[in-house]
Design an enzyme around this catalytic site. Sequence first.
Site, PDB file in Angstrom:
ATOM      1  N   ARG A 191      73.765 -19.757-107.987  1.00 31.17           N
ATOM      2  CA  ARG A 191      72.903 -20.523-108.911  1.00 31.17           C
ATOM      3  C   ARG A 191      71.709 -21.143-108.187  1.00 31.17           C
ATOM      4  NH1 ARG A 191      78.055 -21.718-110.651  1.00 31.17           N
ATOM      5  NH2 ARG A 191      78.442 -21.643-112.888  1.00 31.17           N
ATOM      6  N   ILE A 192      71.980 -21.832-107.031  1.00 33.83           N
ATOM      7  CA  ILE A 192      70.902 -22.557-106.355  1.00 33.83           C
ATOM      8  C   ILE A 192      69.920 -21.575-105.718  1.00 33.83           C
ATOM      9  CG2 ILE A 192      70.346 -24.210-104.521  1.00 33.83           C
ATOM     10  CD1 ILE A 192      73.061 -25.558-105.091  1.00 33.83           C
ATOM     11  N   GLU A 232      79.294 -35.314 -90.791  1.00 31.64           N
ATOM     12  CA  GLU A 232      78.468 -36.286 -91.522  1.00 31.64           C
ATOM     13  C   GLU A 232      79.178 -37.622 -91.606  1.00 31.64           C
ATOM     14  OE1 GLU A 232      77.141 -34.701 -95.279  1.00 31.64           O
ATOM     15  OE2 GLU A 232      76.310 -32.933 -94.332  1.00 31.64           O
ATOM     16  N   HIS A 270      71.778 -35.744 -96.550  1.00 34.26           N
ATOM     17  CA  HIS A 270      72.565 -35.078 -97.608  1.00 34.26           C
ATOM     18  C   HIS A 270      72.145 -35.585 -99.002  1.00 34.26           C
ATOM     19  CE1 HIS A 270      76.618 -32.906 -98.370  1.00 34.26           C
ATOM     20  NE2 HIS A 270      75.831 -32.787 -99.416  1.00 34.26           N
ATOM     21  N   GLY A 313      70.666 -33.543-101.396  1.00 33.42           N
ATOM     22  CA  GLY A 313      70.480 -32.430-102.346  1.00 33.42           C
ATOM     23  C   GLY A 313      70.863 -32.768-103.775  1.00 33.42           C
ATOM     24  N   ALA A 314      72.045 -33.352-103.949  1.00 36.15           N
ATOM     25  CA  ALA A 314      72.552 -33.606-105.303  1.00 36.15           C
ATOM     26  C   ALA A 314      72.210 -35.013-105.787  1.00 36.15           C
ATOM     27  CB  ALA A 314      74.068 -33.426-105.312  1.00 36.15           C
ATOM     28  N   ASP A 357      69.570 -30.774 -94.547  1.00 36.39           N
ATOM     29  CA  ASP A 357      70.080 -31.842 -95.425  1.00 36.39           C
ATOM     30  C   ASP A 357      71.569 -32.045 -95.189  1.00 36.39           C
ATOM     31  OD1 ASP A 357      69.836 -33.715 -97.548  1.00 36.39           O
ATOM     32  OD2 ASP A 357      70.743 -32.284 -98.944  1.00 36.39           O
ATOM     33  N   ASP A 398      72.877 -11.284 -99.938  1.00 35.96           N
ATOM     34  CA  ASP A 398      74.112 -11.827-100.505  1.00 35.96           C
ATOM     35  C   ASP A 398      75.144 -10.713-100.511  1.00 35.96           C
ATOM     36  OD1 ASP A 398      76.222 -12.788-102.060  1.00 35.96           O
ATOM     37  OD2 ASP A 398      74.869 -14.177-103.086  1.00 35.96           O
TER      38      ASP A 398
HETATM   39  C1  MLT Z   1      77.736 -30.934-103.593  1.00 34.37           C
HETATM   40  O1  MLT Z   1      78.509 -30.159-103.008  1.00 34.37           O
HETATM   41  O2  MLT Z   1      77.469 -30.780-104.794  1.00 34.37           O
HETATM   42  C2  MLT Z   1      77.145 -32.128-102.899  1.00 34.37           C
HETATM   43  O3  MLT Z   1      77.248 -31.965-101.540  1.00 34.37           O
HETATM   44  C3  MLT Z   1      77.822 -33.349-103.390  1.00 34.37           C
HETATM   45  C4  MLT Z   1      77.366 -34.637-102.797  1.00 34.37           C
HETATM   46  O4  MLT Z   1      76.167 -34.913-102.751  1.00 34.37           O
HETATM   47  O5  MLT Z   1      78.228 -35.427-102.383  1.00 34.37           O
END
Ligand code: MLT
Length: 353
Positions: free
Chosen positions: A151-152, A259, A279, A281-282, A254, A171
């Site tokens: 998806r990403i 971590e 980190h 990303g989300a 990221d 892929d």
């Molecule tokens: C994810 O796998 O969606 C992220 O790493 C989650 C997060 O930010 O903790």
Amino acid sequence: MKRIVILDPISDDAAKRLADETGWAVEKRLGLSPDEVPANVEDADVLIVRSSTKLTAEVIQAARRLKVIGRAGIGVDNIDMEAASEREIRVINTPGATTTSVAELTLGAMLSLARWIHAGDASVHAGEWNRSQFQGFELKGKLLGIIGMGRIGREVARLAQAFGMRVVAHDPFLPGKSVGGVPLETMDNVLSRADFVSLHVPLDDESKGLLGRDELEKMKRGAYLLNFGRGGLVDEEVLADLLDRGHLAGCALDTYATEPPGATIDRLRDHKRSLLLPHLGAQTREGQIRVGMELVDAVAKAVKRFMSDRTARLAAEKEEAEAAAAAEIEAAIAESTGGSGPVAGEGAAGPGS
Ligand code: MLT
């Protein structure tokens, strides 16, 4: 009472909805050290985590009542899936909730690497005015190589094409020669040709160390590496070597092998050609709202299924117990009458009666 224990931050709204939808007690136990986790999961029927808390085999063993793990996010590399599957614990994640968030940040990082946005900003903050030091280049026409077209990866491709970039991808799990108009090529081809290589694969036993020395050295001289997937995919020491040598022009990370990363990335921290994020990303408002909604719906569904399975199992057990008790009574009667059936005068329908 059944209990849902939240070990990593999710929104208050999602926590409240979890309680409303399931009727179970919901408790937040945040910021635990790895040593504190086992004692804090013993009374949990459901555990909710993001990427910080590690649900190791030991933790899963300590959670004797555990039925469901809700992973607020995509990657499940912080969960011992084998230990969960041995106990038939359902693991639920939210695979599509933060696609846009991660893809947009990846594009942002690519723009920042090309135009020195991070370094230019730090320089003005430091009171400097060095325009000539920060000459960049346009993304238009550059070749982006995406490793992992889930998806990403696909969304990153779409956004990059909107900037006029050319895109190729690798892929191994996808059949055919292209996906969504993006040619699928060998990993070597992608590494050796791309101006930017961007990783969007999950971390598992097969992908761990995906880009080690051999692979990183195959990257085109002057190229950039982006890792918005998982830290364990890239050898951080080798990456620092290649930046030092000038073989790679820069990187944007990221995620890290550990971590928070500590001293393991000190060499990358010193590098002005590295863009390092914690980190993120989300970490968007919209992404986290979607994560909360998707997670609550899926966990509530799993809890309801568990409860209806349990009701059906209890009813079956009750029926079985009643049948066994009736059989026992019949056996006792048969024994006391010498096996000749019901005792006369106690409801026996004898001849002529
Ligand atoms: C994810 O796998 O969606 C992220 O790493 C989650 C997060 O930010 O903790």
